[in-house]
Write a protein that holds these residues in place. Structure first.
Motif, PDB file in Angstrom:
ATOM      1  N   ALA A  59       0.819  -1.218   0.000  1.00  0.00           N
ATOM      2  CA  ALA A  59       0.000   0.000   0.000  1.00  0.00           C
ATOM      3  C   ALA A  59       0.852   1.266   0.000  1.00  0.00           C
ATOM      4  CB  ALA A  59      -0.953  -0.002   1.195  1.00  0.00           C
ATOM      5  N   CYS A  60       1.797   1.315  -0.929  1.00  0.00           N
ATOM      6  CA  CYS A  60       2.656   2.487  -1.017  1.00  0.00           C
ATOM      7  C   CYS A  60       3.164   2.666  -2.448  1.00  0.00           C
ATOM      8  CB  CYS A  60       3.842   2.377  -0.051  1.00  0.00           C
ATOM      9  SG  CYS A  60       5.003   1.050  -0.481  1.00  0.00           S
ATOM     10  N   ILE A  61       3.866   3.774  -2.691  1.00  0.00           N
ATOM     11  CA  ILE A  61       4.446   4.067  -3.997  1.00  0.00           C
ATOM     12  C   ILE A  61       5.951   4.246  -3.829  1.00  0.00           C
ATOM     13  CG2 ILE A  61       4.484   5.680  -5.946  1.00  0.00           C
ATOM     14  CD1 ILE A  61       1.594   6.443  -5.164  1.00  0.00           C
ATOM     15  N   TRP A  62       6.720   3.524  -4.650  1.00  0.00           N
ATOM     16  CA  TRP A  62       8.176   3.604  -4.613  1.00  0.00           C
ATOM     17  C   TRP A  62       8.677   4.463  -5.769  1.00  0.00           C
ATOM     18  CZ3 TRP A  62      10.168   1.465  -0.303  1.00  0.00           C
ATOM     19  CH2 TRP A  62       9.501   0.390   0.293  1.00  0.00           C
ATOM     20  N   ARG A  63       9.766   5.161  -5.526  1.00  0.00           N
ATOM     21  CA  ARG A  63      10.468   5.911  -6.576  1.00  0.00           C
ATOM     22  C   ARG A  63      11.795   5.228  -6.849  1.00  0.00           C
ATOM     23  NH1 ARG A  63      14.521   9.633  -7.348  1.00  0.00           N
ATOM     24  NH2 ARG A  63      14.125  11.325  -8.863  1.00  0.00           N
ATOM     25  N   CYS A  95       1.009  -0.570   5.882  1.00  0.00           N
ATOM     26  CA  CYS A  95      -0.012   0.069   6.722  1.00  0.00           C
ATOM     27  C   CYS A  95      -1.124   0.636   5.841  1.00  0.00           C
ATOM     28  CB  CYS A  95       0.599   1.184   7.563  1.00  0.00           C
ATOM     29  SG  CYS A  95       1.873   0.628   8.715  1.00  0.00           S
ATOM     30  N   PRO A  96      -2.022  -0.220   5.344  1.00  0.00           N
ATOM     31  CA  PRO A  96      -3.084   0.266   4.460  1.00  0.00           C
ATOM     32  C   PRO A  96      -4.085   1.151   5.198  1.00  0.00           C
ATOM     33  CG  PRO A  96      -3.464  -2.025   5.044  1.00  0.00           C
ATOM     34  CD  PRO A  96      -2.112  -1.670   5.591  1.00  0.00           C
ATOM     35  N   GLY A  97      -4.703   2.058   4.455  1.00  0.00           N
ATOM     36  CA  GLY A  97      -5.693   2.948   5.024  1.00  0.00           C
ATOM     37  C   GLY A  97      -6.063   4.010   4.017  1.00  0.00           C
ATOM     38  N   SER A  98      -6.658   5.083   4.469  1.00  0.00           N
ATOM     39  CA  SER A  98      -7.034   6.192   3.590  1.00  0.00           C
ATOM     40  C   SER A  98      -6.807   7.484   4.354  1.00  0.00           C
ATOM     41  CB  SER A  98      -8.495   6.070   3.159  1.00  0.00           C
ATOM     42  OG  SER A  98      -8.835   7.117   2.289  1.00  0.00           O
ATOM     43  N   ALA A 118       0.859   9.736   4.185  1.00  0.00           N
ATOM     44  CA  ALA A 118      -0.416   9.323   3.599  1.00  0.00           C
ATOM     45  C   ALA A 118      -0.581   7.816   3.692  1.00  0.00           C
ATOM     46  CB  ALA A 118      -0.491   9.771   2.142  1.00  0.00           C
ATOM     47  N   LYS A 119      -1.824   7.373   3.558  1.00  0.00           N
ATOM     48  CA  LYS A 119      -2.095   5.940   3.558  1.00  0.00           C
ATOM     49  C   LYS A 119      -2.964   5.593   2.363  1.00  0.00           C
ATOM     50  CE  LYS A 119      -1.525   4.860   8.458  1.00  0.00           C
ATOM     51  NZ  LYS A 119      -2.097   4.172   9.634  1.00  0.00           N
ATOM     52  N   PHE A 120      -2.625   4.471   1.728  1.00  0.00           N
ATOM     53  CA  PHE A 120      -3.372   3.980   0.574  1.00  0.00           C
ATOM     54  C   PHE A 120      -3.997   2.643   0.932  1.00  0.00           C
ATOM     55  CE2 PHE A 120      -0.031   6.720  -1.052  1.00  0.00           C
ATOM     56  CZ  PHE A 120      -0.706   7.518  -1.966  1.00  0.00           C
ATOM     57  N   GLN A 121      -5.046   2.281   0.160  1.00  0.00           N
ATOM     58  CA  GLN A 121      -5.749   1.039   0.447  1.00  0.00           C
ATOM     59  C   GLN A 121      -5.340  -0.094  -0.497  1.00  0.00           C
ATOM     60  OE1 GLN A 121     -10.095   1.523   1.302  1.00  0.00           O
ATOM     61  NE2 GLN A 121      -9.739   3.606   0.582  1.00  0.00           N
ATOM     62  N   TRP A 122      -5.538   0.115  -1.807  1.00  0.00           N
ATOM     63  CA  TRP A 122      -5.385  -0.990  -2.762  1.00  0.00           C
ATOM     64  C   TRP A 122      -5.017  -0.388  -4.124  1.00  0.00           C
ATOM     65  CZ3 TRP A 122      -4.685  -5.884  -1.798  1.00  0.00           C
ATOM     66  CH2 TRP A 122      -4.912  -6.868  -2.766  1.00  0.00           C
ATOM     67  N   ILE A 123      -3.752   0.009  -4.290  1.00  0.00           N
ATOM     68  CA  ILE A 123      -3.309   0.742  -5.476  1.00  0.00           C
ATOM     69  C   ILE A 123      -3.202  -0.201  -6.673  1.00  0.00           C
ATOM     70  CG2 ILE A 123      -1.545   2.257  -6.432  1.00  0.00           C
ATOM     71  CD1 ILE A 123      -0.631   2.826  -3.592  1.00  0.00           C
ATOM     72  N   ILE A 124      -3.712   0.250  -7.819  1.00  0.00           N
ATOM     73  CA  ILE A 124      -3.563  -0.521  -9.055  1.00  0.00           C
ATOM     74  C   ILE A 124      -2.906   0.316 -10.144  1.00  0.00           C
ATOM     75  CG2 ILE A 124      -4.763  -1.715 -10.932  1.00  0.00           C
ATOM     76  CD1 ILE A 124      -6.797  -2.686  -8.965  1.00  0.00           C
TER      77      ILE A 124
END
Length: 477
Positions: free
Chosen positions: A40-44, A61-64, A72-78
Motif C-alpha cells: 500500500a505504497c508508492i516507490w520511486r 499500513c493500508p488505510g485512507s 499518507a495511507k493507501f488502500q489498494w493501489i492498481i
C-alpha cells in the motif's frame, strides 16, 4: 510486417516489494514510480543509480489518509499516471492525486473500485482522466479543476465533444484494464479480458480478440504493446488493420527469457524503452533495428497438424470421440503436454506407429477438439457458455495443459460478472476438484464484494481455509 529483436533486462528487483502493479514516469525526470499493492505504497526508482526510495504511503499500513506524501495511507493501489507535477493513483474506490506541495488529495468516493487510468492533455483547460472500474462495462471521465490536481467527474455537456470519448463510454468491456492514448492518431486504446480495442477520433472502433490482454503501452510509432492473459509474454500490435504483429518477448516455452507475470507497462519516448512491472521487479524492453522477418502465417500453418494429410504417418495419432476422428501430430502433443509425452514415449501400444484409434467416451468432440487446437496452435475460441468452459477446464486439467486451464478459470469468472452466487458455486467446485486457478479467480471477485457475498447461501459451503484466505485478503483492501 517487420521482425525485430528485443532485449529484455531487469532494472531493479527488491525483496521490499510486495506485488507491484501500476508504473509511471514524469517526462523530464529520470525516475520511475511504481505502485506496490501489497504494501500500500508508492516507490520511486532512480533510473541511473537504481536507488529505491519511498515516495508516498506507509509500507504495510493500508488505510485512507490525505496528508503529506510519506504520511499518507493507501488502500489498494492498481493504476498510476502522471500529468504536470501530479501523480494520479487509482486507490480502491478513490482516484487520488499525489502533489509535490499539497500532498495526497482524494476524489469523491465511488460506488465500486477503480482499476487503471490514463491522462490525456487536450490543451488549455481540457485535461481528461479516463478511468476504468472493476465492474463490467464501466468507464468514467474526470478532469482537473485546479492547480492542486483535484479531480471532478464530468457530467453530460461537460464531457469533451469528441467522437472517440463518446464512443468509449458506449463500449461494453469485460473488465477493462490498462488504457493508453495515442497522440499521433488521437486514438484511445483499452486492454480488457477479451482483447484490445482501438477507438479513433472519428469514432471508428477496431478490435483484436485475444484470450485476454492486461498491461498496455503505446510507442512513438503508435505500435501497441500488451501483456497476454497470464502475463508470460508481451505482444506487439498495430498496422492499418490493427492486428497482432509479433511476440516481443517471453512465452511459456521461452526458457531463456521467461517473464514472471507482467502487470502494467509504460513506454518512455525519450529512451525508447518499454518499462513493465512484475511481482517484485521492474524490467525494461529495448528495441533494436529490424533484423528478421517473422511469418504471420505460423499459427495457420500449425493448424495443418490437425486432421491433415500433411502429418507423416509415423507421427500421426487418431482419437475417436463421439464417432468422429481427430488426427494430430504426436510430436507437438508431446512438446506441449506432459500427459501426452508420457503416453507416446512410454513404449505402450499408443506409442506405436499405425496404432489403433484411441477411443474417448467421457468427453465430447467439440471439447476435445478445442483442447487439441489449443495445444497445437495456442488459440482457443471462447464461447460464452459455462458448461462448455467447465468441460474444457476439466479436460485441460486431466491432460495437464496448464495455460488452457488458467484461461478457462479466468473466463468463467469473467462471464459470471456480478452474479456472486455463480462465482461462489465455482469456488465450491474449485475446492472439490482442487482447481487452484479457478479458486483464485473466484476470490478476486468475492473479496471486493464480501458484504454481499456473505448473504449468499453458497458462501456457507466454502471451507474454513478458503474463508480464512478471504478474510486475509479483505484486510489488505
Amino acid at each position: 510486417m517487420d521482425g525485430r529483436e528485443y532485449f529484455t533486462s531487469t532494472l531493479v528487483r527488491d525483496s521490499r516489494f510486495g506485488s507491484l502493479q501500476g508504473i509511471a514516469k514524469f517526462e523530464n525526470e529520470d525516475a520511475i514510480y511504481v505502485a506496490d499493492q501489497t504494501n500500500a505504497c508508492i516507490w520511486r526508482i532512480d533510473i541511473e543509480s537504481t536507488e529505491i526510495t519511498l515516495y508516498a504511503g506507509e509500507p504495510g499500513c493500508p488505510g485512507s489518509k490525505d496528508v503529506p506524501n510519506q504520511s499518507a495511507k493507501f488502500q489498494w493501489i492498481i493504476g498510476l499516471a502522471t500529468h504536470g507535477s501530479c501523480l494520479y493513483v487509482t486507490d480502491y474506490s478513490y482516484i487520488r492525486a499525489v502533489h509535490p506541495t499539497h500532498g495526497v488529495i482524494s476524489s469523491s468516493r465511488a460506488k465500486s473500485s477503480f482499476q487503471s487510468l490514463a491522462v490525456i492533455d487536450k490543451g488549455d483547460d481540457s485535461t481528461v482522466v479516463i478511468t476504468s472500474k472493476s465492474n463490467r462495462s464501466s468507464i468514467s471521465l474526470f478532469h482537473t479543476v485546479d492547480s492542486n490536481g483535484e479531480l471532478l467527474e464530468m457530467e453530460g455537456s461537460d464531457r469533451p465533444n469528441l467522437r472517440s470519448f463518446r464512443c468509449l463510454l458506449k463500449q461494453e468491456f469485460n473488465n477493462a484494464g490498462q488504457m493508453a492514448y495515442g497522440v499521433k492518431s488521437e486514438s484511445i486504446y483499452v486492454a480488457h479480458k477479451r482483447g484490445l480495442m482501438k477507438i479513433n477520433q472519428d469514432g471508428n472502433v477496431f478490435k483484436i480478440d485475444t484470450n485476454s490482454a492486461y498491461g498496455l503501452a503505446v510507442d512513438k510509432n503508435e505500435d501497441v504493446y500488451f501483456a497476454s492473459y497470464d502475463g508470460l509474454e508481451i505482444l506487439r500490435a498495430g498496422g492499418e488493420r490493427f492486428s497482432i504483429i509479433e511476440t516481443v518477448c517471453g512465452g511459456k516455452w521461452n526458457y531463456d527469457n521467461r517473464l514472471d507475470g507482467v502487470r502494467q507497462m509504460f513506454y518512455d519516448s525519450q529512451s525508447d524503452l518499454l518499462y513493465f512491472t512484475e511481482e517484485k521487479a521492474v524490467r525494461t524492453v529495448k528495441l533494436k533495428a529490424p533484423l528478421v522477418h517473422l511469418d504471420a502465417r505460423l499459427r495457420e500453418d500449425l493448424g495443418r497438424l490437425i486432421d491433415s494429410d500433411d502429418i507423416p504417418a509415423s507421427d500421426q495419432v487418431t482419437f475417436l470421440v463421439e464417432g468422429k476422428r481427430i488426427r494430430v501430430s504426436k510430436t507437438i502433443l508431446c512438446l506441449r503436454s506432459e500427459y501426452f509425452k508420457a503416453m507416446f514415449q512410454s513404449g505402450f501400444a499408443e506409442s506405436q506407429a499405425n496404432a489403433s484409434p484411441i477411443s474417448l467416451s467421457d468427453t465430447t468432440y467439440d471439447t476435445f477438439y478445442a483442447l487439441v487446437a489449443f495445444i497445437v496452435t495456442g488459440r482457443f475460441e471462447i464461447k460464452e457458455c459455462s458448461k462448455y468452459l467447465l468441460d474444457v477446464l476439466i479436460l485441460s486439467d486431466r491432460y495437464l495443459v496448464q495455460d488452457l486451464k488458467s484461461l478457462c478459470s479466468k473466463t468463467l469468472v469473467d462471464f459470471a460478472g456480478d452474479n456472486l452466487e455463480t462465482v461462489l458455486n465455482y469456488a465450491c467446485l474449485a475446492e472439490k476438484r482442487g482447481f487452484q486457478e479457478l479458486l483464485n479467480a473466484c476470490l478476486d471477485s468475492i473479496v471486493p464484494e464480501l458484504e454481499d457475498a456473505c448473504c449468499q447461501e453458497a458462501f456457507k459451503n466454502l471451507s474454513k481455509s478458503t474463508l480464512l484466505e478471504i478474510i486475509s485478503r479483505s484486510t489488505k483492501i
